[in-house]
Write a protein that holds these residues in place. Structure first.
Motif, mmCIF file in Angstrom:
data_model
loop_
_atom_site.group_PDB
_atom_site.id
_atom_site.type_symbol
_atom_site.label_atom_id
_atom_site.label_comp_id
_atom_site.label_asym_id
_atom_site.label_seq_id
_atom_site.Cartn_x
_atom_site.Cartn_y
_atom_site.Cartn_z
ATOM 1 N N THR A 11 -36.402 25.255 -28.496
ATOM 2 C CA THR A 11 -37.175 24.344 -28.678
ATOM 3 C C THR A 11 -38.457 23.360 -29.208
ATOM 4 N N ALA A 48 -34.444 21.064 -33.890
ATOM 5 C CA ALA A 48 -34.775 22.771 -33.583
ATOM 6 C C ALA A 48 -33.969 23.189 -33.916
ATOM 7 N N ARG A 49 -32.062 22.654 -34.726
ATOM 8 C CA ARG A 49 -31.725 23.562 -34.722
ATOM 9 C C ARG A 49 -31.361 23.790 -35.709
ATOM 10 N N TYR A 90 -41.923 25.375 -32.468
ATOM 11 C CA TYR A 90 -40.800 25.522 -32.738
ATOM 12 C C TYR A 90 -40.544 26.822 -31.266
ATOM 13 N N PRO A 107 -33.840 16.971 -31.778
ATOM 14 C CA PRO A 107 -32.409 17.695 -31.820
ATOM 15 C C PRO A 107 -32.400 18.953 -32.758
ATOM 16 N N LYS A 108 -32.302 18.079 -33.937
ATOM 17 C CA LYS A 108 -31.675 18.004 -35.807
ATOM 18 C C LYS A 108 -32.431 19.798 -36.374
ATOM 19 N N VAL A 126 -29.492 27.288 -28.799
ATOM 20 C CA VAL A 126 -30.802 26.684 -29.641
ATOM 21 C C VAL A 126 -32.137 26.515 -28.616
ATOM 22 N N PRO A 136 -29.954 25.445 -24.545
ATOM 23 C CA PRO A 136 -29.031 24.811 -24.968
ATOM 24 C C PRO A 136 -28.361 25.455 -25.615
ATOM 25 N N TYR A 146 -25.572 24.682 -29.400
ATOM 26 C CA TYR A 146 -25.254 23.623 -30.366
ATOM 27 C C TYR A 146 -23.566 24.561 -30.494
ATOM 28 N N ASP A 153 -36.514 13.431 -36.139
ATOM 29 C CA ASP A 153 -35.016 13.812 -35.676
ATOM 30 C C ASP A 153 -35.259 15.254 -34.624
#
Ligand code: ADP
Length: 590
Positions: free
Chosen positions: A146, A91-92, A126, A88-89, A144, A137, A139, A86
């Motif tokens: 990438t 990256a967060r 990252y 996006p998660k 956040v 971007p 969140y 996953d």
């Protein structure tokens, strides 16, 4: 050569004993030196081994902490996110982790298939959010980062992973490798494998789905204050725990080939005595160097306090025994000289006694046989017998005087009197002795007459000895056979001077002639009979009066003896001779 050989024979036992003592002393000194060196080397080795053990403990602890911290960092990324891929998660999660662990340089996630790191290896880096770019971007209102793909990096990371041995053993692995084909400097990378949940249940460690990885630099990892905390903990150990070395000083540095930079140098950190890095197999910051030294520099100083004091002690002992040897030599030589003087004395005294006795006996026989009927002859023989008896008496007086002085039984009775009168009488008596025959004796006395304290018989005997010597050691010609006697008044003393123009005394002999039994070795002096007692008696008499006797002379130009008597207003008293210990050796020092 012969003389040296004789000397050698005379002192052979002493020489042998001295050689034994010197050799033994040197051997002991050498042994002491070697033992001090050995003890010192052992002590040094023990201290260094102690330092090594200590250093090993620190390095080991640092290693454990670093790996543990890596575990902690990688666990901040939920493994499920890797399993689910996953992005996006993930990256967060990395954004949060990179904020929480600023000591991390770069985060990576690696995916591969079928539990095999050889299948479809894909690594992503990252990239933190660019806070100045409005397109970044977000969140929940927070920028956040990438995850980016880079084939070169992916391959480099794979190669780094392949350098890790035993990839089945532990939770966190480390590698030290370049992170791109163009990278010249290797990087410290930590890897944490992510497993299939099912395989984890089966405890099948090989069934991995990917890795979480990050890089770090020695300067910042695991945290800037970490190394300081580590050594402070060790620094604060009680002295007893550290052992012989006392407290330690630490220095930890980064060695990047041509430059080194201290990360920590604790108080008093001199040059580290021992250095250590992580094991090569640890794949952990090979550029990190741990150094340690005793805080008290003297602990490893060379030569050590112990060796120095032990050597000094050895040297002092050697010096003392050599001084003792020197003193033994001195004492032995003195004793041998005294023995020699005594045997010379016995030889000369028997001659001195025999000559007058032979004459007395011969003239006594003549008188006894009645062959000398003529009254003049009888008087002449009687006179000769008296003269020879006087010589014997003078000789025996000197012997008795000296023996009383030696035993300390001689008492002087100083009385006030006219010194000049005593001198004049003595000269008159001497003038009529056969010894004085052919001599011109001139007397100069001061006016008014000199009154002082003295013992008349002692002064007369001393003066007779001086006069007798003056006559004996005078030459043959008339001018040489003059004797000048003078009494001189000095401010603090009266001086009785006897001067002759005879054979004289060399400078080297002048300080020895007052020693009992000593006779000058020159043939012209030896040709005259004598016992070596006369001047010794003169010196004792002078000392008993609180005065001294001196001589001025040149060989061949005569001699002047001066008897100095202090003009003290002494009450009538009894004085002891000059105080001194028993034995003969005492004369030789004067
Ligand atoms: P001795 O019986 O040999 O004369 P002394 O004690 O009187 O003994 O003298 C010691 C030595 O001093 C003598 O052997 C002699 O060599 C030297 N000496 C003494 N007086 C004189 C002098 N007036 N002139 C030269 N030598 C002297």
């Amino acid at each position: 050569m012969q003389a040296y050989w004789n000397q050698f024979r005379k002192y052979r036992y002493l020489i042998a004993a001295s050689a034994v003592i010197v050799v033994a002393t040197l051997a002991l000194l050498l042994m002491q030196y070697r033992s001090a060196r050995r003890t010192e080397a052992q002590a040094r080795a023990t201290l260094l081994a102690n330092l090594d053990t200590h250093l090993l403990a620190i390095v080991d602890e640092a290693k454990r902490d670093m790996v543990e911290h890596a575990d902690h960092v990688t666990h901040s990324i939920t493994q499920r996110l890797v399993r689910d891929r996953d992005l996006p998660k993930l990256a967060r999660a990395f954004t949060r982790a990179s904020r929480r662990f600023p000591e991390v340089r770069d985060f990576f996630v690696v995916f591969f298939d079928k539990g095999q790191d050889t299948q479809n290896w894909r690594a992503l880096r990252y990239v933190p959010p660019d806070l100045n770019d409005p397109a970044t971007p977000q969140y929940l209102g927070v920028p956040v980062g990438t995850l980016t793909e880079d084939a070169d990096l992916s391959e480099a990371l794979r190669r780094a992973w392949l350098t890790v041995h035993d990839r089945a053993e532990i939770a966190v692995y480390s590698a030290y490798a370049p992170l791109s084909s163009t990278d010249t400097q290797p990087h410290q990378v930590f890897f944490h494998p992510v497993y299939e949940v099912a395989s984890m249940d089966r405890q099948d460690d090989l069934d991995r789905v990917g890795l979480i990885a990050f890089t770090a630099a020695a300067e910042e990892y695991p945290a800037p204050a970490y190394l300081r905390n580590l050594v402070t903990r060790y620094e604060n150990l009680k002295e007893g725990d550290v052992g012989l070395l006392g407290k330690l000083a630490y220095r930890i540095k980064v060695d990047s080939g041509n430059t080194t930079r201290d990360l920590i140098a604790t108080s008093n950190a001199s040059e580290p005595q021992r250095l250590r890095r992580f094991e090569t197999s640890d794949n952990l910051f090979p550029n990190l160097v741990f150094g340690v030294a005793p805080r008290d520099n003297t602990a490893l100083a060379y030569p050590s306090e112990y060796a120095r004091s032990s050597m000094l002690l050895g040297l002092a002992a050697a010096a003392v025994s050599l001084i003792g040897l020197g003193l033994t030599w001195r004492a032995t030589r003195r004793e041998m000289r005294v023995a020699q003087l005594k045997s010379d004395f016995l030889a000369s005294i028997s001659h001195e006694l025999k000559t007058p006795l032979t004459a007395i006996r011969a003239f006594g026989d003549l008188l006894h046989s009645g062959r000398a009927r003529d009254a003049d002859r009888v008087r002449e023989y009687g006179g000769l017998i008296k003269t020879e008896s006087d010589r014997l008496t003078a000789l025996i007086n000197n012997i008795l005087e000296l023996s009383r002085l030696e035993r300390g039984t001689r008492r002087y009775r100083l009385q006030e009197g006219l010194l000049c009168a005593a001198v004049a009488t003595t000269v008159e008596v001497f003038r009529h002795t056969p010894e004085a025959q052919g001599c011109t004796i001139e007397v100069a006395l001061p006016a008014p007459p000199l009154e002082t304290h003295f013992e008349e018989s002692a002064i007369r005997q001393a003066l007779l000895n001086l006069l007798s010597n003056a006559a004996k050691y005078s030459g043959a010609s008339d001018s040489e056979r003059t004797i000048e006697v003078a009494v001189i008044r000095e401010p603090a003393e009266a001086v009785i001077q006897v001067r002759d123009f005879g054979i004289g005394i060399s400078k080297s002999e002048q300080h020895q002639i007052f020693t009992p039994f000593h006779r000058a070795p020159q043939p012209d002096a030896q040709a005259k009979g004598g016992t070596g007692l006369g001047l010794a008696v003169v010196r004792e008499v002078a000392r008993a009066h609180g005065g001294k006797v001196t001589v001025e002379s040149e060989p061949g130009a005569g001699a002047t003896f001066s008897l100095h008597l202090p003009l003290l207003n002494l009450p009538e008293q009894v004085t002891q001779p000059h105080p001194r210990p028993n034995g003969h050796a005492k004369y030789l020092s004067n």
